[in-house]
Design a protein around this motif. Structure first.
Motif, PDB file in Angstrom:
ATOM      1  N   GLU A 162     130.477  75.364  70.497  1.00 46.54           N
ATOM      2  CA  GLU A 162     129.432  74.336  70.516  1.00 46.54           C
ATOM      3  C   GLU A 162     128.996  73.961  71.929  1.00 46.54           C
ATOM      4  OE1 GLU A 162     131.536  74.020  66.594  1.00 46.54           O
ATOM      5  OE2 GLU A 162     132.209  74.144  68.691  1.00 46.54           O
ATOM      6  N   ALA A 163     129.943  73.854  72.859  1.00 46.19           N
ATOM      7  CA  ALA A 163     129.565  73.510  74.234  1.00 46.19           C
ATOM      8  C   ALA A 163     128.805  74.660  74.878  1.00 46.19           C
ATOM      9  CB  ALA A 163     130.807  73.163  75.051  1.00 46.19           C
ATOM     10  N   PRO A 175     135.720  72.129  72.077  1.00 42.16           N
ATOM     11  CA  PRO A 175     134.865  71.251  72.889  1.00 42.16           C
ATOM     12  C   PRO A 175     134.554  69.887  72.295  1.00 42.16           C
ATOM     13  CG  PRO A 175     133.603  73.077  71.960  1.00 42.16           C
ATOM     14  CD  PRO A 175     135.037  73.381  71.727  1.00 42.16           C
ATOM     15  N   LEU A 176     134.492  69.776  70.984  1.00 41.21           N
ATOM     16  CA  LEU A 176     134.168  68.470  70.394  1.00 41.21           C
ATOM     17  C   LEU A 176     135.242  67.435  70.704  1.00 41.21           C
ATOM     18  CD1 LEU A 176     132.712  69.462  66.901  1.00 41.21           C
ATOM     19  CD2 LEU A 176     131.513  68.288  68.742  1.00 41.21           C
ATOM     20  N   ILE A 177     136.492  67.866  70.765  1.00 40.44           N
ATOM     21  CA  ILE A 177     137.593  66.934  71.025  1.00 40.44           C
ATOM     22  C   ILE A 177     137.447  66.298  72.396  1.00 40.44           C
ATOM     23  CG2 ILE A 177     140.084  66.757  71.425  1.00 40.44           C
ATOM     24  CD1 ILE A 177     140.508  68.872  69.278  1.00 40.44           C
ATOM     25  N   ASP A 228     138.193  67.963  81.622  1.00 41.85           N
ATOM     26  CA  ASP A 228     139.358  68.720  81.192  1.00 41.85           C
ATOM     27  C   ASP A 228     139.614  68.563  79.697  1.00 41.85           C
ATOM     28  OD1 ASP A 228     140.739  66.316  80.740  1.00 41.85           O
ATOM     29  OD2 ASP A 228     141.933  66.464  82.575  1.00 41.85           O
ATOM     30  N   SER A 229     140.656  69.222  79.204  1.00 44.97           N
ATOM     31  CA  SER A 229     140.925  69.249  77.759  1.00 44.97           C
ATOM     32  C   SER A 229     141.341  67.899  77.202  1.00 44.97           C
ATOM     33  CB  SER A 229     141.997  70.296  77.448  1.00 44.97           C
ATOM     34  OG  SER A 229     143.180  70.020  78.165  1.00 44.97           O
ATOM     35  N   ASN A 236     134.358  75.414  77.095  1.00 47.51           N
ATOM     36  CA  ASN A 236     134.682  74.278  76.233  1.00 47.51           C
ATOM     37  C   ASN A 236     134.370  72.948  76.912  1.00 47.51           C
ATOM     38  OD1 ASN A 236     135.575  75.941  74.196  1.00 47.51           O
ATOM     39  ND2 ASN A 236     137.726  75.822  74.784  1.00 47.51           N
ATOM     40  N   ASP A 237     133.790  73.002  78.096  1.00 47.03           N
ATOM     41  CA  ASP A 237     133.437  71.825  78.889  1.00 47.03           C
ATOM     42  C   ASP A 237     131.917  71.655  78.849  1.00 47.03           C
ATOM     43  OD1 ASP A 237     132.756  70.026  80.882  1.00 47.03           O
ATOM     44  OD2 ASP A 237     134.089  70.884  82.395  1.00 47.03           O
TER      45      ASP A 237
END
Length: 378
Positions: free
Chosen positions: A89-90, A306-308, A32-33, A247-248
């Protein structure tokens, strides 16, 4: 007769058809985020080792630095056309990690990072953006072939090309696939439909990605197609199609890995829609995102990038930290510095070179022009 009547009423209930589409395409989530695992069973199914996590994270950081440096070079007039990748990116790098060297990549113009991680030197990517012929030579620094086509400028055309390559792999019984990327705008193009339909009809070895980043240039997704989920377009061609949290990184990798396994087993192609967000302009060619979206919308999207979440998860697992990230970013920037120098030293193309590269065998008139311009040193 009563059951038939009820069924017929349901069939003709168009409002209900519109409502149930969300239930048909649930979104695949694993991370998840906040960087927390929400599906431990799928995490195990992905079979990612600590080394794999580090490699995926490095790929995503490489992509982000390429985005930052390329944008700066474009503003300085030292790059050519560039389509920013921040936020994807993801979708791009975690998916590409699921494929192998023998697989053929069919990229769009926003998919430079996927070619680079297949071994294409960054200096050639820079030359491609500048329109130099050497930018279309897909080999490694050592001269080994890189199984990638040139980034496709014609929106969606890579889907038709991927379908042909995928059928060739099937006929040769190759344990390999062709995988192609486009944006959600590309899914409205005729080439998209033709490629998916052809690959589906022949059960070709293909994996198709729709990177739903929210905007087809400046047009919001909701305005350029009425499809509730773009993955539904794959169903129309009889192709298994899924929606993934773009984003995962873990979910994107798992979906890509299993899609590849399906396609290489002879069952045909798979279509994956990744839900992500384009955090920057469509391209460096004068696009201003604030003309069609708000700063508040952009700021909110940056908090979910996604990097976060990957950084938070890996830090919590004790396999990543700020020092490792800082050191790797410095390594990447040093590499990019060297690659820029190599690109800048390549001889500029002459008029005669452009004519020579137009046809394999120049026409009589072209041969005359080549002789003329070469005699003038042009």
């Amino acid at each position: 007769m009563r059951d038939v009547v009820v069924a017929n009423k349901e069939i003709l209930d168009f409002d209900n058809q519109m409502q149930i589409q969300d239930d048909v395409f649930p979104v695949l989530h694993i991370l998840d985020s906040n960087g927390e695992i929400v599906d431990s069973e799928s995490l195990q199914r992905a079979q990612l080792t600590e080394e794999d996590f580090i490699n995926i994270m490095k790929r995503m950081l490489l992509s982000r630095q390429l985005d930052i440096r390329s944008t700066k070079l474009a503003k300085q007039g030292r790059f050519g056309f560039f389509a920013p990748t921040a936020g994807q990116e993801a979708s791009q790098m975690a998916s590409s990690y699921a494929f192998k060297d023998e697989d053929w990549l069919m990229p769009g113009y926003r998919d430079i990072p996927q070619i680079v991680v297949k071994g294409w030197p960054i200096w050639k990517a820079i030359l491609w953006s500048r329109g130099h012929a050497l930018g279309n030579v897909f080999t490694t620094e050592e001269g080994k072939p890189v199984n990638s086509w040139m980034p496709q400028i014609i929106i969606g055309a890579q889907y038709v090309e991927a379908a042909g390559i995928a059928l060739g792999m099937k006929k040769r019984q190759k344990d390999a696939v062709a995988y192609a990327y486009t944006g959600e705008g590309g899914s409205s193009q005729g080439d998209f439909y033709e490629g998916v339909n052809f690959a589906g009809a022949y059960k070709a070895n293909a994996v198709f990605f729709i990177q739903n980043n929210g905007f087809a240039i400046s047009t919001p997704r909701a305005l350029q197609t009425a499809a509730t989920h773009l993955a539904a377009k794959g169903w129309a061609a009889g192709v298994p199609s899924i929606v993934v949290d773009g984003n995962d990184p873990i979910a994107v990798y798992l979906a890509s890995k299993e899609a590849r396994a399906w396609a290489t087993s002879g069952k045909g192609p798979v279509l994956i829609e990744t839900l992500t967000n384009r955090l920057e302009a469509h391209s460096t060619a004068g696009d201003d995102p604030l003309r069609y979206r708000t700063q508040a919308d952009i700021d909110a999207a940056w908090k979910k990038e996604p990097l976060i979440r990957m950084r938070q998860y890996m830090t919590g697992q004790g396999i990543w930290d700020e020092d490792k990230e800082t050191a790797y970013i410095a390594e990447v920037n040093a590499l990019i510095d060297d690659q820029i120098k190599i690109a800048d030293k390549v001889s500029k193309q002459k008029i005669s070179d452009f004519i020579k590269n137009t046809l394999e065998v120049p026409s009589y008139a072209m041969a005359e022009q080549i002789t003329k311009f070469e005699s003038e040193g042009k």
